[in-house]
Design a protein around this motif. Structure first.
Motif, short mmCIF file in Angstrom:
data_model
loop_
_atom_site.label_atom_id
_atom_site.label_comp_id
_atom_site.label_asym_id
_atom_site.label_seq_id
_atom_site.Cartn_x
_atom_site.Cartn_y
_atom_site.Cartn_z
N LYS A 1 0.85 -1.18 0.00
CA LYS A 1 0.00 0.00 0.00
C LYS A 1 0.90 1.24 0.00
CE LYS A 1 -3.75 -2.32 2.50
NZ LYS A 1 -4.58 -2.51 1.31
N GLY B 1 -11.64 -2.20 2.88
CA GLY B 1 -10.28 -2.71 2.94
C GLY B 1 -9.23 -1.65 2.78
N GLN B 2 -9.66 -0.38 2.76
CA GLN B 2 -8.71 0.73 2.63
C GLN B 2 -8.93 1.74 3.75
OE1 GLN B 2 -7.59 2.26 -1.16
NE2 GLN B 2 -8.35 0.50 -2.28
N ASP C 1 -5.74 -0.65 7.87
CA ASP C 1 -5.22 -1.55 6.83
C ASP C 1 -3.82 -1.13 6.41
OD1 ASP C 1 -7.58 -3.24 6.49
OD2 ASP C 1 -8.53 -1.43 5.74
N TRP C 2 -3.56 0.16 6.47
CA TRP C 2 -2.23 0.67 6.12
C TRP C 2 -1.21 0.37 7.22
CZ3 TRP C 2 -5.23 1.69 2.24
CH2 TRP C 2 -4.73 2.25 1.06
#
Length: 360
Positions: free
Chosen positions: A253, A345-346, A350-351
């Motif tokens: 990412k 999912g973002q 998630d990061w």
């Protein structure tokens, strides 16, 4: 959204020297918490220009940090303008550089190298990465309640080749920038990793980032959260630029801008949100920028992504989700929006993965 203007300076709560078992507090309802356990292990080094502290420069304090130190070292920097280059080398993890003034504007680290600036020893030019006022190569670094600036004067140096001028370069994992101002023009904030195959997570919160061309860029896995991204005019007074230039590997990412504001005193429809930087012409990269839940001013173009150096943005990962403001626009083939399922999912978590940034 927690707005930087209303945020109490974290360091206003800190004495100049940390004492064990007394520092447990929260910055705000959804902000990080400092725990007694973390603070108890911290060592504090003090910096003041007037000679009233242990050191008169920030770099001198960094130099005093033991190599391969195992616990937090807080470098408490008194208000003032420190015109110097600062480098935190990779063998000095767990360092916090923290201004002790009432405002993040009170403590300023500034220099004016550009990519094309000749090195004093005659060994060539600095290059983009080397131009940074502050360079962080050590994991678990934090900066708080201060300003980091590159004030390279483009107008006065038109004959110079290479106007990229980095204020802050990070090339490490678990970098936490909390309540800072990072100011430049081209290439202000370089969020890199120690190596192409290394993970480098950066969390920027309650901060300001100012610039005009590719001024948030690099291959790190980076979150800009609850912050203000300020668009600046070019050296000649014109309005044109690009906020992000990610250069991420396909399996990582890259840049997430969330819960923030993009604004500035520039013309309407003059700035792109980003373009894909395939560093070195590397076609295997898959640059990514997601901008979500963010207020976009009219300065943002209605088609906010564009190509770079022959690489199409449409072949990489650029998207928005639930942005607001005059520059938000509507979804189209030239302006992709995430679906609700994709957006799930973002998220910031998630990061960051298994890392929870905590002030210390």
């Amino acid at each position: 959204m927690s707005h930087p203007h209303g945020r109490t300076a974290l360091t206003a709560l800190l004495p100049l020297t940390l004492t064990a078992a007394t520092l447990a507090y929260a910055t705000e309802a959804n902000g990080p918490v400092v725990t007694d356990a973390v603070s108890a292990a911290a060592t504090t080094l003090t910096v003041a220009k007037d000679g009233s502290a242990q050191y008169t420069t920030v770099q001198a304090a960094v130099n005093a940090v033991p190599a391969n130190n195992a616990s937090r070292v807080v470098i408490a920097v008194a208000p003032g303008t420190y015109r110097e280059l600062v480098k935190v080398p990779s063998d000095k993890p767990h360092v916090t550089i923290q201004g002790t003034g009432a405002s993040r504007k009170d403590t300023v680290i500034v220099y004016n190298n550009a990519a094309g600036t000749q090195k004093p020893d005659g060994s060539g030019t600095y290059g983009t990465g080397g131009s940074a006022t502050v360079a962080v190569e050590a994991d678990d670094f934090q900066a708080r309640n201060l300003s980091i600036t590159n004030d390279f004067d483009e107008a006065a140096n038109q004959s110079l080749s290479g106007h990229q001028a980095v204020a802050l370069r990070t090339a490490a994992d678990k970098v936490f920038l909390d309540g800072v101002i990072v100011t430049g023009d081209q290439d202000t904030l370089l969020l890199d990793t120690a190596a192409k195959d290394k993970l480098g997570r950066v969390y920027v919160s309650d901060s300001y980032v100012l610039g005009n061309v590719d001024f948030i860029f690099g291959r790190a896995t980076a979150v800009i959260d609850r912050s203000v991204i300020t668009l600046r005019k070019r050296w000649d007074g014109s309005s044109a630029g690009y906020v992000t230039a990610p250069s991420t590997a396909a399996d990582r990412k890259s840049i997430l801008i969330a819960n923030s504001t993009v604004n500035g005193d520039v013309s309407s429809g003059s700035f792109y949100l980003g373009r894909p930087w395939h560093a070195g012409g590397d076609a295997t990269l898959d640059p990514q920028t997601t901008v979500r839940n963010t207020n976009l001013s009219a300065a943002v173009k209605s088609t906010p992504w564009t190509d770079m150096s022959g690489f199409s943005w449409k072949a990489d990962r650029f998207a928005e989700y639930k942005n607001t403001g005059a520059g938000a626009g509507s979804a189209s083939t030239d302006r992709p929006f995430l679906t609700d399922a994709q957006a799930a999912g973002q998220e910031v978590a998630d990061w960051l993965g298994d890392w929870t940034p905590t002030a210390s």
